[in-house]
Design a protein around this motif. Structure first.
Motif, short mmCIF file in Angstrom:
data_model
loop_
_atom_site.label_atom_id
_atom_site.label_comp_id
_atom_site.label_asym_id
_atom_site.label_seq_id
_atom_site.Cartn_x
_atom_site.Cartn_y
_atom_site.Cartn_z
N HIS A 1 0.67 -1.27 0.03
CA HIS A 1 0.05 -0.07 0.07
C HIS A 1 0.79 1.06 -0.18
O HIS A 1 0.41 2.60 -0.21
N ALA A 2 2.18 1.17 0.24
CA ALA A 2 2.77 2.38 0.26
C ALA A 2 3.15 3.04 -1.20
O ALA A 2 3.23 2.45 -2.25
N GLY A 3 3.10 4.40 -0.93
CA GLY A 3 3.12 5.35 -2.47
C GLY A 3 1.74 5.41 -3.02
O GLY A 3 1.61 5.87 -4.27
N TRP A 4 0.61 4.93 -2.45
CA TRP A 4 -0.74 4.84 -3.01
C TRP A 4 -1.60 6.32 -2.42
O TRP A 4 -1.64 6.46 -1.35
N HIS A 5 -2.17 6.88 -3.23
CA HIS A 5 -3.30 7.79 -3.10
C HIS A 5 -4.62 7.06 -3.05
O HIS A 5 -5.05 6.71 -4.34
N TYR A 6 -5.31 6.73 -2.18
CA TYR A 6 -6.48 5.79 -2.38
C TYR A 6 -7.70 7.07 -2.35
O TYR A 6 -8.02 7.40 -1.41
N GLU A 7 -8.53 6.95 -3.43
CA GLU A 7 -9.57 7.74 -3.34
C GLU A 7 -10.76 6.94 -3.04
O GLU A 7 -11.23 5.87 -3.56
N LEU A 8 -11.51 7.17 -1.89
CA LEU A 8 -12.37 6.44 -1.35
C LEU A 8 -13.95 6.86 -1.48
O LEU A 8 -14.04 7.91 -0.97
N SER A 9 -14.59 6.14 -2.22
CA SER A 9 -15.93 6.42 -2.26
C SER A 9 -16.93 5.21 -1.77
O SER A 9 -16.46 4.22 -2.03
N GLY A 10 -18.38 5.24 -1.82
CA GLY A 10 -19.14 4.37 -1.80
C GLY A 10 -19.44 3.85 -3.08
O GLY A 10 -18.75 4.41 -4.06
N PRO A 11 -20.36 3.02 -3.41
CA PRO A 11 -20.63 2.33 -4.41
C PRO A 11 -21.61 2.77 -5.58
O PRO A 11 -21.73 2.45 -6.76
N ARG A 12 -22.31 3.95 -5.11
CA ARG A 12 -23.12 4.72 -5.89
C ARG A 12 -23.43 6.19 -5.75
O ARG A 12 -22.83 6.57 -4.72
N LEU A 13 -23.66 7.00 -6.74
CA LEU A 13 -23.91 8.26 -6.35
C LEU A 13 -25.26 8.85 -5.98
O LEU A 13 -26.23 7.96 -6.30
N MET A 14 -25.39 9.57 -4.78
CA MET A 14 -26.51 9.88 -4.32
C MET A 14 -26.64 11.25 -4.05
O MET A 14 -25.63 11.81 -3.87
N THR A 15 -27.81 12.02 -4.04
CA THR A 15 -28.06 13.30 -3.66
C THR A 15 -28.21 13.34 -2.17
O THR A 15 -28.64 12.06 -1.42
N PHE A 16 -28.10 14.32 -1.46
CA PHE A 16 -28.57 14.45 0.13
C PHE A 16 -29.92 14.12 -0.04
O PHE A 16 -30.35 13.63 1.23
#
Length: 277
Positions: free
Chosen positions: A175-190
């Motif tokens: 995992h060294a040297g990684w930029h992990y973009e972390l999101s959920g599995p789907r797009l949602m509005t508030f």
């Protein structure tokens, strides 16, 4: 038992306490640091750094003012001191790319990257737990979540997923040297998120979109400091304008599985009484 000692800053926060728990479950010794904890630690008081860093092999870093102009200096100085003290790994909780403070955040990330540690940077989206453990809980309990996010979409991510990625980076190779973009599995509005919470709780809860001006006036009337009013308006504006309307594969890359869905979070939080008055 592991021979590692991992410093967890922000150890009472949404991700910090989860990181600490998961590390302990793996047999790792945790040094939980906070201003009021047994291990006193303050980013603005450098005399607290050396005791916190003594004999640590890894660190989970949560910087309260990561988007501020002095963050890079703070992160760089701390990370270099940690490396000199013998630490090997560091995981930084960052924020998604873009936004008003992007330049300062990137500078802080680069300061960590050049400190001589095996580093990993986590860039999570809005935490699902903001609705149950933080500033959006009271609006949910009131029955009206009044925000200037419009119908902008976001990929809410579960704090448990963030913590699992952090622990993997602190305890496993690769995992060294990684930029992990972390999101959920789907797009949602508030609006979508509030509707799912309403369904999970069986309560009448509705999303009320506000203009930025109306939201700011309401926040000021509640005594929120002007600095925080401007900051929050800017964050919601980024969502409203589509700045976060993308999905990422960071959880899958780091853990080999899909991220938790918001509906699973809402149902679990409701069962646990998160929104009981």
């Amino acid at each position: 038992m592991s021979d590692d000692i991992v410093l967890v800053t922000g150890a009472t926060g949404k991700t910090g306490r989860r990181v600490a728990r998961l590390l302990r479950e793996r047999g790792v010794v945790v040094r939980a640091a906070s201003r009021s904890g047994a291990q006193s630690f303050d980013w603005t008081d450098r005399t607290t750094w050396e005791p916190a860093l003594r004999n640590v092999t890894g660190m989970y870093l949560v910087i309260p003012d990561l988007g501020g102009p002095r963050a890079a200096d703070t992160v760089g100085a701390f990370a270099r001191q940690a490396a000199a003290a013998g630490a090997r790994r560091a995981v930084l909780l960052s924020v998604p790319e873009g936004g008003a403070a992007h330049e300062h955040v990137l500078a802080a990330e680069r300061a960590l990257e050049h400190a001589g540690l095996d580093w990993t940077v986590l860039r999570p989206r809005w935490f699902s737990q903001n609705f149950s453990e933080d500033f959006l809980r009271d609006p949910v309990l009131s029955g009206e979540v009044r925000l200037p996010a419009g119908e902008g979409e976001e990929a809410f991510v579960d704090a448990e997923d963030i913590a699992e990625v952090a622990v993997a980076a602190l305890t496993e190779d690769g995992h060294a040297g990684w930029h992990y973009e972390l999101s959920g599995p789907r797009l949602m509005t508030f609006r979508d998120a509030v509707a799912e919470i309403a369904g999970a709780t069986g309560h009448d809860i509705r999303y009320v979109p506000l203009t930025p001006e109306a939201y700011a006036d309401e926040q000021r009337a509640q005594g929120v400091p002007e600095e925080w009013v401007r900051l929050s308006v800017g964050l919601y504006e980024y969502v409203r304008d589509g700045g976060l309307a993308t999905l990422s594969d960071g959880v899958q890359r780091a853990l080999g599985r899909a991220p938790r869905d918001f509906s699973d979070y809402a149902e679990a939080a409701a069962r646990q009484g998160a929104w009981d008055a």
